[in-house]
Every structure is written in C-alpha cells, then in structure tokens.
Write a protein that holds these residues in place. Sequence first.
Motif, mmCIF file in Angstrom:
data_model
loop_
_atom_site.group_PDB
_atom_site.id
_atom_site.type_symbol
_atom_site.label_atom_id
_atom_site.label_comp_id
_atom_site.label_asym_id
_atom_site.label_seq_id
_atom_site.Cartn_x
_atom_site.Cartn_y
_atom_site.Cartn_z
ATOM 1 N N GLU A 184 -9.807 -1.161 4.395
ATOM 2 C CA GLU A 184 -9.261 -2.271 5.153
ATOM 3 C C GLU A 184 -7.801 -2.550 4.796
ATOM 4 O OE1 GLU A 184 -13.579 -4.528 4.983
ATOM 5 O OE2 GLU A 184 -11.772 -5.718 5.332
ATOM 6 N N ILE A 185 -7.274 -1.784 3.858
ATOM 7 C CA ILE A 185 -5.883 -1.955 3.448
ATOM 8 C C ILE A 185 -4.968 -1.190 4.395
ATOM 9 C CG2 ILE A 185 -4.198 -1.504 1.629
ATOM 10 C CD1 ILE A 185 -6.459 -1.808 -0.402
ATOM 11 N N SER A 186 -3.979 -1.875 4.933
ATOM 12 C CA SER A 186 -3.038 -1.230 5.840
ATOM 13 C C SER A 186 -1.777 -0.761 5.122
ATOM 14 C CB SER A 186 -2.650 -2.180 6.972
ATOM 15 O OG SER A 186 -2.017 -3.345 6.448
ATOM 16 N N ALA A 187 -1.429 -1.419 4.045
ATOM 17 C CA ALA A 187 -0.226 -1.047 3.296
ATOM 18 C C ALA A 187 -0.300 -1.650 1.901
ATOM 19 C CB ALA A 187 1.036 -1.539 4.001
ATOM 20 N N MET A 188 0.403 -1.011 0.983
ATOM 21 C CA MET A 188 0.537 -1.555 -0.367
ATOM 22 C C MET A 188 1.995 -1.464 -0.775
ATOM 23 S SD MET A 188 -2.885 -0.205 -2.342
ATOM 24 C CE MET A 188 -2.691 -1.329 -3.731
ATOM 25 N N GLY A 189 2.412 -2.424 -1.560
ATOM 26 C CA GLY A 189 3.816 -2.427 -1.921
ATOM 27 C C GLY A 189 4.085 -3.109 -3.239
ATOM 28 N N TRP A 190 5.314 -2.980 -3.656
ATOM 29 C CA TRP A 190 5.795 -3.606 -4.888
ATOM 30 C C TRP A 190 6.908 -4.588 -4.552
ATOM 31 C CZ3 TRP A 190 3.391 -3.002 -9.426
ATOM 32 C CH2 TRP A 190 2.540 -1.909 -9.571
ATOM 33 N N TYR A 191 6.826 -5.729 -5.171
ATOM 34 C CA TYR A 191 7.838 -6.763 -5.030
ATOM 35 C C TYR A 191 8.309 -7.153 -6.429
ATOM 36 C CZ TYR A 191 6.332 -7.314 -0.190
ATOM 37 O OH TYR A 191 6.034 -7.083 1.128
ATOM 38 N N ARG A 192 9.440 -7.829 -6.500
ATOM 39 C CA ARG A 192 9.897 -8.301 -7.805
ATOM 40 C C ARG A 192 10.578 -9.647 -7.655
ATOM 41 N NH1 ARG A 192 14.727 -3.854 -8.956
ATOM 42 N NH2 ARG A 192 16.257 -4.668 -7.448
ATOM 43 N N GLN A 193 10.565 -10.358 -8.763
ATOM 44 C CA GLN A 193 11.192 -11.676 -8.775
ATOM 45 C C GLN A 193 11.877 -11.879 -10.111
ATOM 46 O OE1 GLN A 193 8.521 -14.947 -7.958
ATOM 47 N NE2 GLN A 193 10.209 -16.247 -7.292
ATOM 48 N N ALA A 194 13.182 -12.052 -10.050
ATOM 49 C CA ALA A 194 13.964 -12.351 -11.240
ATOM 50 C C ALA A 194 14.097 -13.868 -11.371
ATOM 51 C CB ALA A 194 15.337 -11.703 -11.145
#
Length: 116
Positions: A30-40
Amino acid sequence: QVQLAVSGGGLVQPGGSLRLSCGASRDIFEISAMGWYRQAPGDERELVAQVDRRGNKKYADNVKGRFTIQRTSDLNAVYLQMDSLKSEDTAVYYCKAEFYSRPDVWGQGTQVTVSS
C-alpha cells in the motif's frame, strides 16, 4: 499500524559518508513512495530524497550528486547513502512512507552531525 524502523546516523567529519536505513513493518504494497526529510534547528522540515514504487527518484538540489536514495524491489525499505557530507547537512533526518489511500507515516528521527 505501520511502523518505520530507522537506523544509521551519527557523527562524521566533513567529506565523510553515512548510510541511513528505513524499513516498513507491514502493508508494504500500500506504500506509494518512501522518502527522507531533514530538519535543522530553527528550520522547517525539508525533502532530501524520495523514491516511488515505479523507481522514480527526486532529490533536493543541495544534495544532488552527493546523496543517493535506494529502495528494495518491493519498497519495504529505503536507504540514503550520503557522501561528501558537509556541515550544512547536519540535521535530524526522518523517513516517511506515503500510501495510496491512507495518511503518511513518519519514522523516528535520527541525528546526523557533520563536524570536525
């Protein structure tokens, strides 16, 4: 409830490399996409890299040529290979799974610190 298990991160010197891993516990089809995010600190969370089920990838301009997102064939896990790291890459990194018909799921953050 889908959970994302994140590993990797740590302290590295400028120019060094790190590899982050993120795996989904269930409902992977059921996953359409996976990604990485970041927060400084003091900044908004931003997209670093994403890959969809078809294999399409996108990267933030400031990581192109240095970071590579990889996925397993069934998109139950993604990896972020980070090379030529810079001090400005220092942030908390988050994994996110997007689904066809349910809300996004976030993994726990992992600290990446680039410092000499």
